[in-house]
Design an enzyme around this catalytic site. Sequence first.
Site, mmCIF file in Angstrom:
data_model
loop_
_atom_site.group_PDB
_atom_site.id
_atom_site.type_symbol
_atom_site.label_atom_id
_atom_site.label_comp_id
_atom_site.label_asym_id
_atom_site.label_seq_id
_atom_site.Cartn_x
_atom_site.Cartn_y
_atom_site.Cartn_z
ATOM 1 N N PRO A 214 -38.666 28.725 -47.040
ATOM 2 C CA PRO A 214 -37.670 28.958 -48.670
ATOM 3 C C PRO A 214 -37.303 28.214 -49.234
ATOM 4 O O PRO A 214 -36.349 27.204 -48.915
ATOM 5 C CB PRO A 214 -36.553 29.589 -47.550
ATOM 6 C CG PRO A 214 -36.125 28.929 -46.253
ATOM 7 C CD PRO A 214 -38.210 28.509 -45.668
ATOM 8 N N ASP A 384 -36.517 22.595 -48.723
ATOM 9 C CA ASP A 384 -36.857 23.522 -47.441
ATOM 10 C C ASP A 384 -35.412 24.126 -47.300
ATOM 11 O O ASP A 384 -34.704 22.824 -46.594
ATOM 12 C CB ASP A 384 -37.274 22.576 -46.268
ATOM 13 C CG ASP A 384 -37.529 23.964 -45.189
ATOM 14 O OD1 ASP A 384 -36.716 24.904 -44.889
ATOM 15 O OD2 ASP A 384 -38.470 23.791 -44.389
ATOM 16 N N HIS A 385 -34.641 25.544 -47.144
ATOM 17 C CA HIS A 385 -33.412 25.343 -46.997
ATOM 18 C C HIS A 385 -32.876 25.813 -45.587
ATOM 19 O O HIS A 385 -32.689 25.921 -44.996
ATOM 20 C CB HIS A 385 -32.852 27.168 -47.495
ATOM 21 C CG HIS A 385 -31.146 27.449 -48.435
ATOM 22 N ND1 HIS A 385 -30.280 26.549 -47.190
ATOM 23 C CD2 HIS A 385 -31.378 27.529 -49.692
ATOM 24 C CE1 HIS A 385 -29.136 26.618 -47.821
ATOM 25 N NE2 HIS A 385 -29.968 27.235 -49.293
ATOM 26 N N ARG A 386 -34.401 25.402 -44.764
ATOM 27 C CA ARG A 386 -33.946 25.853 -43.328
ATOM 28 C C ARG A 386 -33.095 24.284 -43.099
ATOM 29 O O ARG A 386 -32.579 24.835 -41.617
ATOM 30 C CB ARG A 386 -35.461 26.319 -43.136
ATOM 31 C CG ARG A 386 -35.502 27.727 -43.002
ATOM 32 C CD ARG A 386 -37.218 27.673 -42.634
ATOM 33 N NE ARG A 386 -38.215 26.806 -42.818
ATOM 34 C CZ ARG A 386 -39.306 26.464 -42.570
ATOM 35 N NH1 ARG A 386 -39.618 27.914 -41.765
ATOM 36 N NH2 ARG A 386 -39.865 26.035 -43.450
#
Lengths: 411, 326
Positions: A214, A384-386
């Site tokens: 994401p 990376d939104h994680r």
Amino acid sequence: MASRVVMPKLSDTMEEGRILRWIKKEGDPVETGQALAEVETDKATVEMEAYTNGIVRKLVAAEGQFVKVGEQIAVIGTADEDISGLLPAPADPAPVAAAAPRELPAVPADLAAAGRHLKASPLAMRMAAESGVDLKGLRGTGPQGRIIKRDIESALATDAPQAPSGGSAVAPQRSRSLATVTARDAAPESQDIELSPVRRTIAKRLVQSKGPIPHFYLTIDVAMDRVWEAYKALGEQKSSISINDVVIRATALALRQHPDINASFAGDHVTQFARVHIGMAVALDDGLITPVLRDADLKPLEEISAEARTLAERARARQLQPSEYSGATFSISNLGMMGIEEFSAIINPPEAAILAVGAVRQVPVAVDGQVMVGYRMKATLSVDHRVADGASGARFLQTLKRFLEQPLLMA
Amino acid sequence: MPLITYRDALNQALREELRRDPNVFLMGEEVGVYQGAYKVSKGLLQEFGERRIVDTPITEEGFTGVGIGAAMVGLRPVIEMMTWNFSLLAMDQIINGAAKMLYMSGGQFHIPIVVRGPGGAAHQLAAQHSQSIESWYAHVPGLKVVAPSTPYDAKGLLKSAIRDDDPVIFFEGETLYGSKGEVPAEDYTIPIGVADIKREGTDVTLVAWSKMVSVAMKAAETLAAEGISCEIVDPRSLRPFDDEPILASVRKTNRCVIVEEGWPYAGLGAQIAYQIQQTAFSDLDAPVTRVTGADVPMPYARNLEHMAMPSPARVVAAVREVLYLD
């Protein structure tokens, strides 16, 4: 005493032979002078003899296999001695790249194709590629209409638009485009371009990236005035330090202060890297590759500059070893030299972020209520939104901006 | 600095090396009593005696072979060919003997021999005595080939050649012997394998060696009056060949004209042109061009001989062609 049997040179033009049939099999005894195998050479099929006595312990080459003269085909020894040292080493999985040919500057594909139909001197083609002049629109003043250096020089001097050169009366233009359409109707609709190995790899990896990761994007506009001044001053000293080298250093130092960006998503945890290894995207003719500048946060600017240049040259010459393009903890892609103002890049897994750097532009800026001229450069961080949130990414960019706007902080 | 002739420069080099090393000796036709067919060895018999300055019968193959044998046992012969045309008789010795001995003996026998003499045309010496065959020797691995164009280059290169442990083929020129130039009085050598920029310029690169350097210079002067600036690179050594100055020059000028006295087909100019286009392809605005001797046996008639040789006018025309003028 066991020994290797190699493909003998059975004629003086022979370079390789094919084992048609093994006359002796593994386990068979053999004496000097006895036929060992039928070998097909460039000239005829001959029987090759054994040159030692013993037992055929191992047949290394198979029937039907082509073997170069001098390469091993078997081992002969006594029945029980250890022959493990005489077996050929397993084939090298990563064949060493052949010596790079002398590097020619990359000519964009369509220009090279144009060159095949247009006559242009090699220098003119290079100048056209470097300056963006369209060869197709030029009339050459060399023999047989050859486009030569002075034609490119005058094209650049006259500041003509990219469209076919001046004297544009409407009627000739229309007939030219009619001719073009007719020609296009006769030509094939499209052209299939085979995927090069690099292209194939890029396609596979980026689907693996863009799909599951994401991405979010943060853009910051950096005042590059001080860096620009320093860069120009260095240029006068004939230094080859580039803006990109400075960006690499600033990024590396910023990552040291923001380990949450120098990280990787590992399924059920986040791995924060202890060291900073920057991958720098290098364009090739058929794709791109990211050689890695290791420990970029520990290296002074000159070292970064020299190493970046060497890596880029070797990347373009296809001489990079796998260890040189893996292991990055963060990547930088810079399209500034191609005039791109800003863009968003796709993260290279397993990294968590990538910085996309645009051109340094001279623009009007507002400072303390006054409009003046300044140098600005946009940088877009993909995250990376994680692994990290907007605030973390923003804090990293603020640090990066601070380093670039106050370069002495990087000293 | 003293102004001396090319002939005297060679004489000095021989004299100094004969004095320096007792193993050096000179052998050839008329080198002793006659003082040298072209007076290059004038006075040497008187100073060094018959053991060091050896007159031979007319047997190029014989005395070249003797020289090679002498080199194999530790002497340092300088073998004079009265002209390089006569070396055809000694070619088997030079190529199969001198050039290959180090290799074939597995490194046991160096052949520190110099074979020197005038090459190329003079005046109406006709077909068999006007040949420029430096490319034939440059073709052979195991030989070094040198062709100095000035007294300064001649002296420095002959000394280096004599001190070199490998066979050196040394091309002089009959019409060069009388030319004058500045030569330092003190001892100096010029390394083999290093080119020299004889004239700096910006518009075109001229490559020339031996007698052709003065042809290129005259062309350059004519062109300078027309506003065209020529850079002249003299390789001096034809093997090993120093191509870096030529490549650097072509990067600057984007065009090259090679001037050579020899025949065009499979000549040295073809090799040099290959090297230029191989490495500096994208710097070339025009094909590499040659001005060479005509592809004929040298005529005897004076007017035909003149037509068969490179001249400043032909070089000027070639330069204008690569500059796309008229």
